[in-house]
Every structure is written in C-alpha cells, then in structure tokens.
Scaffold this motif. Structure first.
Motif, mmCIF file in Angstrom:
data_model
loop_
_atom_site.group_PDB
_atom_site.id
_atom_site.type_symbol
_atom_site.label_atom_id
_atom_site.label_comp_id
_atom_site.label_asym_id
_atom_site.label_seq_id
_atom_site.Cartn_x
_atom_site.Cartn_y
_atom_site.Cartn_z
ATOM 1 N N VAL A 8 0.810 -1.222 0.000
ATOM 2 C CA VAL A 8 0.000 0.000 0.000
ATOM 3 C C VAL A 8 0.845 1.275 0.000
ATOM 4 N N ASN A 9 2.125 1.174 -0.326
ATOM 5 C CA ASN A 9 2.981 2.359 -0.363
ATOM 6 C C ASN A 9 2.501 3.393 -1.368
ATOM 7 N N THR A 41 1.836 -5.248 2.833
ATOM 8 C CA THR A 41 3.257 -4.940 2.786
ATOM 9 C C THR A 41 3.435 -3.430 2.774
ATOM 10 N N VAL A 42 4.335 -2.939 3.620
ATOM 11 C CA VAL A 42 4.703 -1.522 3.633
ATOM 12 C C VAL A 42 6.211 -1.428 3.796
ATOM 13 N N HIS A 43 6.768 -0.358 3.274
ATOM 14 C CA HIS A 43 8.206 -0.116 3.386
ATOM 15 C C HIS A 43 8.415 1.329 3.829
ATOM 16 N N PRO A 44 8.359 1.590 5.152
ATOM 17 C CA PRO A 44 8.588 2.959 5.616
ATOM 18 C C PRO A 44 9.999 3.420 5.248
ATOM 19 N N PRO A 46 12.951 6.709 5.614
ATOM 20 C CA PRO A 46 13.292 7.833 6.508
ATOM 21 C C PRO A 46 12.713 9.172 6.037
ATOM 22 N N GLU A 47 12.627 9.393 4.728
ATOM 23 C CA GLU A 47 12.130 10.684 4.236
ATOM 24 C C GLU A 47 10.608 10.774 4.238
ATOM 25 N N ARG A 48 9.917 9.683 4.611
ATOM 26 C CA ARG A 48 8.457 9.608 4.751
ATOM 27 C C ARG A 48 7.702 10.012 3.488
ATOM 28 N N ARG A 49 8.275 9.709 2.347
ATOM 29 C CA ARG A 49 7.627 9.995 1.073
ATOM 30 C C ARG A 49 6.449 9.073 0.828
ATOM 31 N N HIS A 50 6.546 7.881 1.336
ATOM 32 C CA HIS A 50 5.509 6.868 1.134
ATOM 33 C C HIS A 50 4.759 6.703 2.449
ATOM 34 N N ILE A 51 4.703 5.489 2.931
ATOM 35 C CA ILE A 51 4.022 5.178 4.188
ATOM 36 C C ILE A 51 4.808 5.779 5.355
ATOM 37 N N LYS A 52 4.122 6.209 6.378
ATOM 38 C CA LYS A 52 4.777 6.760 7.559
ATOM 39 C C LYS A 52 4.682 5.738 8.681
ATOM 40 N N PHE A 53 5.616 5.819 9.626
ATOM 41 C CA PHE A 53 5.582 4.893 10.753
ATOM 42 C C PHE A 53 4.262 5.010 11.502
ATOM 43 N N SER A 54 3.709 6.216 11.597
ATOM 44 C CA SER A 54 2.426 6.389 12.289
ATOM 45 C C SER A 54 1.303 5.634 11.571
ATOM 46 N N ASP A 55 1.372 5.547 10.231
ATOM 47 C CA ASP A 55 0.392 4.758 9.475
ATOM 48 C C ASP A 55 0.464 3.293 9.861
ATOM 49 N N VAL A 56 1.686 2.799 9.986
ATOM 50 C CA VAL A 56 1.890 1.384 10.314
ATOM 51 C C VAL A 56 1.292 1.074 11.682
ATOM 52 N N TYR A 57 1.586 1.908 12.666
ATOM 53 C CA TYR A 57 1.080 1.650 14.009
ATOM 54 C C TYR A 57 -0.435 1.809 14.075
ATOM 55 N N PHE A 60 -2.012 -1.399 12.497
ATOM 56 C CA PHE A 60 -1.985 -2.583 13.349
ATOM 57 C C PHE A 60 -2.839 -2.416 14.592
ATOM 58 N N ALA A 61 -3.030 -1.195 15.055
ATOM 59 C CA ALA A 61 -3.914 -0.962 16.193
ATOM 60 C C ALA A 61 -5.363 -1.252 15.813
ATOM 61 N N ARG A 62 -5.710 -1.000 14.547
ATOM 62 C CA ARG A 62 -7.095 -1.192 14.107
ATOM 63 C C ARG A 62 -7.412 -2.623 13.732
ATOM 64 N N ILE A 63 -6.502 -3.305 13.046
ATOM 65 C CA ILE A 63 -6.830 -4.658 12.607
ATOM 66 C C ILE A 63 -6.042 -5.750 13.304
ATOM 67 N N GLY A 64 -5.028 -5.369 14.045
ATOM 68 C CA GLY A 64 -4.194 -6.362 14.716
ATOM 69 C C GLY A 64 -3.227 -6.965 13.710
ATOM 70 N N GLY A 65 -2.249 -7.653 14.195
ATOM 71 C CA GLY A 65 -1.303 -8.270 13.288
ATOM 72 C C GLY A 65 0.095 -8.251 13.863
ATOM 73 N N VAL A 66 1.034 -8.628 13.031
ATOM 74 C CA VAL A 66 2.428 -8.739 13.434
ATOM 75 C C VAL A 66 3.248 -7.815 12.559
ATOM 76 N N VAL A 67 4.061 -6.974 13.176
ATOM 77 C CA VAL A 67 4.986 -6.123 12.426
ATOM 78 C C VAL A 67 6.279 -6.895 12.265
ATOM 79 N N ARG A 68 6.691 -7.111 11.025
ATOM 80 C CA ARG A 68 7.950 -7.836 10.760
ATOM 81 C C ARG A 68 8.903 -6.959 10.015
#
Length: 68
Positions: A8-9, A41-44, A46-57, A60-68
C-alpha cells in the motif's frame, strides 16, 4: 498455495502528494483485507515519502497483526 500480500505504499504516496488526507491508507488496507488479502506490505522510508511509521502503528492498532 500462493497467498496475496498487497503493498500500500503507492496509496500513501498519493495521499502525501495531495496534502488532503486522501486516499486513506487505512481504508485501502481494510478493503484489501475484506477482499481476501493475506497480508499487507509496507516499506517505511526515513524521508516519509511513502508510508509513515504512524500509518503502520495505526493500521496494526485497528486490525491487529504482526509487524515484521
């Protein structure tokens, strides 16, 4: 059996480029899960051009899952 994982990047890239908060990455993730995707699949970056770390968290807070 092959399982589908959706990256979803690009949804996040569009959202970030438009500066209006749409399309929603979370809505895209929920749509993919409802459609039968086995993973997201997401690939955060450092420059946050795509997905942001806050999006990832938030995802996972909404649907649950494992961050790998």
């Amino acid at each position: 059996m092959t399982q589908l994982s959706v990256n979803v990047n690009k949804v996040a890239l569009l959202r970030n480029a438009r500066n209006i908060g749409r399309p929603s990455v979370i809505s895209a993730v929920e749509t993919c899960i409802r459609a039968g995707a086995h993973g997201i699949t997401v690939h955060p970056r450092p420059e946050r051009r795509h997905i942001k770390f806050s999006d990832v968290y938030e995802h996972f807070a909404r649907i649950g899952g494992v961050v790998r």
